[in-house]
Design an enzyme around this catalytic site. Sequence first.
Site, PDB file in Angstrom:
ATOM      1  N   ASP A  20     -26.170 -65.346 -56.441  1.00 37.57           N
ATOM      2  CA  ASP A  20     -24.977 -64.905 -57.012  1.00 37.57           C
ATOM      3  C   ASP A  20     -25.854 -63.551 -57.243  1.00 37.57           C
ATOM      4  O   ASP A  20     -27.483 -63.719 -57.697  1.00 37.57           O
ATOM      5  CB  ASP A  20     -25.320 -66.343 -57.996  1.00 37.57           C
ATOM      6  CG  ASP A  20     -24.520 -65.833 -59.110  1.00 37.57           C
ATOM      7  OD1 ASP A  20     -23.492 -64.676 -58.896  1.00 37.57           O
ATOM      8  OD2 ASP A  20     -25.030 -65.118 -60.240  1.00 37.57           O
ATOM      9  N   ASP A  22     -25.749 -61.218 -60.762  1.00 39.59           N
ATOM     10  CA  ASP A  22     -25.042 -61.035 -62.048  1.00 39.59           C
ATOM     11  C   ASP A  22     -25.811 -61.491 -62.585  1.00 39.59           C
ATOM     12  O   ASP A  22     -25.686 -63.372 -62.813  1.00 39.59           O
ATOM     13  CB  ASP A  22     -23.922 -60.893 -62.900  1.00 39.59           C
ATOM     14  CG  ASP A  22     -23.096 -59.472 -62.568  1.00 39.59           C
ATOM     15  OD1 ASP A  22     -23.734 -58.706 -61.441  1.00 39.59           O
ATOM     16  OD2 ASP A  22     -21.857 -59.393 -62.676  1.00 39.59           O
ATOM     17  N   ASP A 194     -26.483 -68.819 -62.042  1.00 40.61           N
ATOM     18  CA  ASP A 194     -26.843 -68.865 -63.623  1.00 40.61           C
ATOM     19  C   ASP A 194     -25.375 -69.438 -64.280  1.00 40.61           C
ATOM     20  O   ASP A 194     -25.533 -69.876 -65.491  1.00 40.61           O
ATOM     21  CB  ASP A 194     -26.874 -67.602 -64.489  1.00 40.61           C
ATOM     22  CG  ASP A 194     -25.944 -66.823 -64.254  1.00 40.61           C
ATOM     23  OD1 ASP A 194     -25.138 -66.518 -65.406  1.00 40.61           O
ATOM     24  OD2 ASP A 194     -25.289 -66.277 -63.044  1.00 40.61           O
TER      25      ASP A 194
END
Length: 258
Positions: A20, A22, A194
Amino acid sequence: MYPDHSPEQPSQRPIIAFFDVDNTLLHGAGIYHVGRAAWKAGYIGFRDISRFAWQQFRFVAVGENKKHILNTQERALQLAEGHPADELRRLAEDIYERELETRLWPETVTIAREHLDKGHEVWLITAAPVDVAAVIARKLGLTGALGTLLSESDGKFTGEFDGPILHGDRKAEAAEALAAKLGADLADCWAYSDSRNDIPLLELVGNRVVVNPDAGLSSHAKERGWPVMKLDPASIRAARRRVRRDAKAAGGGEKRSA
């Protein structure tokens, strides 16, 4: 807790590590920096950049919210309508050099490169426009990027998506499709994220690492014993200082030799 990247037995099938972007590879939300660069270039107004700034602040503070990220992506898409596609690609190059490079988490960049050193493929996977993600992947020497596609007509954005936003279950579906295309066994693959919205992606693979998790993912990871990496923004500040020192040293060396 960091993943163990000790040598593995050679495999005929590729191994993919999905990252991922961001708050996993990048501190904060990349779409904010796209909006800021568009504002500086005169494509959007102050009210729009203020909205992007609020989303960035909220994202860093409390993590990703599905409703907010979808609203932000849709607003960004509306702002792109009618602009030449090549402009976004040029902006993406500029955004990386001016904004993104110094906001990358050194720890996760290092892990991505460790995967490459082991012969794994490393793919970014994000809800952000694929043109932006592709620049990050290329600059870091990664294998490729999966991201949201924007529809084009006659070289200009139409204000519509070309397919679904790559978010949540859609992200897992895209990863599964890529693994099938490459002949990878998902049990051998890796994923890093996250966000609780990426639980489908994390559960898809045999090896997952949770990075600076939001509350929902933190609880989920604890229940399942998943490894968790906690990153400190101080590491980014330290990396920036090293870059500045190296730049000054290089500049000083050139002056002395002149």
